[in-house]
Design a protein around this motif. Structure first.
Motif, PDB file in Angstrom:
ATOM      1  N   UNK A 137      40.106  11.686  28.641  1.00  0.00           N
ATOM      2  CA  UNK A 137      38.725  11.889  28.197  1.00  0.00           C
ATOM      3  C   UNK A 137      38.433  11.045  26.953  1.00  0.00           C
ATOM      4  N   UNK A 138      39.363  11.068  26.014  1.00  0.00           N
ATOM      5  CA  UNK A 138      39.181  10.290  24.790  1.00  0.00           C
ATOM      6  C   UNK A 138      39.027   8.806  25.119  1.00  0.00           C
ATOM      7  N   UNK A 139      39.863   8.285  25.995  1.00  0.00           N
ATOM      8  CA  UNK A 139      39.791   6.866  26.356  1.00  0.00           C
ATOM      9  C   UNK A 139      38.485   6.538  27.061  1.00  0.00           C
ATOM     10  N   UNK A 140      38.053   7.411  27.976  1.00  0.00           N
ATOM     11  CA  UNK A 140      36.791   7.181  28.672  1.00  0.00           C
ATOM     12  C   UNK A 140      35.607   7.199  27.735  1.00  0.00           C
ATOM     13  N   UNK A 141      35.596   8.164  26.831  1.00  0.00           N
ATOM     14  CA  UNK A 141      34.508   8.246  25.858  1.00  0.00           C
ATOM     15  C   UNK A 141      34.586   7.113  24.840  1.00  0.00           C
ATOM     16  N   UNK A 142      35.800   6.658  24.527  1.00  0.00           N
ATOM     17  CA  UNK A 142      35.942   5.525  23.611  1.00  0.00           C
ATOM     18  C   UNK A 142      35.357   4.260  24.230  1.00  0.00           C
ATOM     19  N   UNK A 143      35.532   4.083  25.532  1.00  0.00           N
ATOM     20  CA  UNK A 143      34.940   2.921  26.214  1.00  0.00           C
ATOM     21  C   UNK A 143      33.414   2.975  26.121  1.00  0.00           C
ATOM     22  N   UNK A 144      32.852   4.181  26.247  1.00  0.00           N
ATOM     23  CA  UNK A 144      31.407   4.337  26.073  1.00  0.00           C
ATOM     24  C   UNK A 144      31.017   4.011  24.631  1.00  0.00           C
ATOM     25  N   UNK A 145      31.783   4.530  23.667  1.00  0.00           N
ATOM     26  CA  UNK A 145      31.522   4.235  22.254  1.00  0.00           C
ATOM     27  C   UNK A 145      31.613   2.744  21.954  1.00  0.00           C
ATOM     28  N   UNK A 146      32.584   2.083  22.566  1.00  0.00           N
ATOM     29  CA  UNK A 146      32.721   0.631  22.365  1.00  0.00           C
ATOM     30  C   UNK A 146      31.484  -0.097  22.873  1.00  0.00           C
ATOM     31  N   UNK A 147      30.975   0.322  24.021  1.00  0.00           N
ATOM     32  CA  UNK A 147      29.754  -0.297  24.538  1.00  0.00           C
ATOM     33  C   UNK A 147      28.571  -0.025  23.604  1.00  0.00           C
ATOM     34  N   UNK A 148      28.487   1.192  23.079  1.00  0.00           N
ATOM     35  CA  UNK A 148      27.351   1.554  22.227  1.00  0.00           C
ATOM     36  C   UNK A 148      27.262   0.690  20.972  1.00  0.00           C
ATOM     37  N   UNK A 149      28.369   0.107  20.559  1.00  0.00           N
ATOM     38  CA  UNK A 149      28.347  -0.792  19.404  1.00  0.00           C
ATOM     39  C   UNK A 149      27.423  -1.984  19.642  1.00  0.00           C
ATOM     40  N   UNK A 150      27.195  -2.326  20.922  1.00  0.00           N
ATOM     41  CA  UNK A 150      26.374  -3.495  21.242  1.00  0.00           C
ATOM     42  C   UNK A 150      24.872  -3.204  21.180  1.00  0.00           C
ATOM     43  N   UNK A 151      24.488  -1.935  21.028  1.00  0.00           N
ATOM     44  CA  UNK A 151      23.069  -1.605  20.917  1.00  0.00           C
ATOM     45  C   UNK A 151      22.533  -2.038  19.552  1.00  0.00           C
ATOM     46  N   UNK A 152      21.214  -2.067  19.427  1.00  0.00           N
ATOM     47  CA  UNK A 152      20.580  -2.467  18.164  1.00  0.00           C
ATOM     48  C   UNK A 152      20.523  -1.272  17.218  1.00  0.00           C
TER      49      UNK A 152
END
Length: 154
Positions: A137-152
């Protein structure tokens, strides 16, 4: 469905939701709704945004009424924001300094969102079950968090 497949599918849905929408709050609102809808056995999913020095402020979420302000020095969310490291807590009642925004929450995973070295937000997911979240779960959510870094985030 495997945990890896679940999170990969969620990330693809999040990317599609955000693809043509520049508004951060609209995107975070949809992302919290998607996570709340897709994950079993959770009672809160959402974001706390850094809106003052060393202070998280409630952002878009799904679930019961929540704490509005969390200092970086307190709670699981504060620890994630301060250390810029994910926090995976099997039993929040064993976490020193835990903030009980909802007494029904028993486990938690928090992913910091870091842009240019600064914590801009945390993604917080709570469950009424002890030991609900694991490393997958942590890894899956971390991948989402990593993507969110690309938002403005400006």
């Amino acid at each position: 469905m495997s945990t890896d497949t679940l999170y990969r599918d969620m990330l693809n849905q999040i990317k599609a939701l955000c693809a043509d929408e520049p508004d951060l709050i609209a995107n975070l609102a949809n992302i919290s709704a998607l996570i709340y809808d897709q994950l079993d056995d959770i009672n809160w999913a959402g974001f706390y945004l850094t809106r003052a020095p060393q202070m998280l402020v409630l952002g878009p979420f799904q679930g019961k009424v929540a704490c509005v302000r969390i200092p970086f020095s307190q709670g699981v969310c504060g620890a994630a924001a301060r250390t810029q490291e994910a926090q995976l807590v099997a039993d929040v009642h064993q976490f020193s300094g835990h903030i009980a925004c909802d007494s029904a929450s028993n486990s938690e995973v928090v992913i910091p969102i870091v842009v240019d070295g600064n914590t801009v937000a945390v993604l917080d997911i709570d469950s009424p079950s002890v030991n609900r979240f694991d490393k997958a779960d942590q890894q899956g959510l971390q991948a989402i968090g990593d993507y969110l870094q690309s938002l403005d985030w400006s």
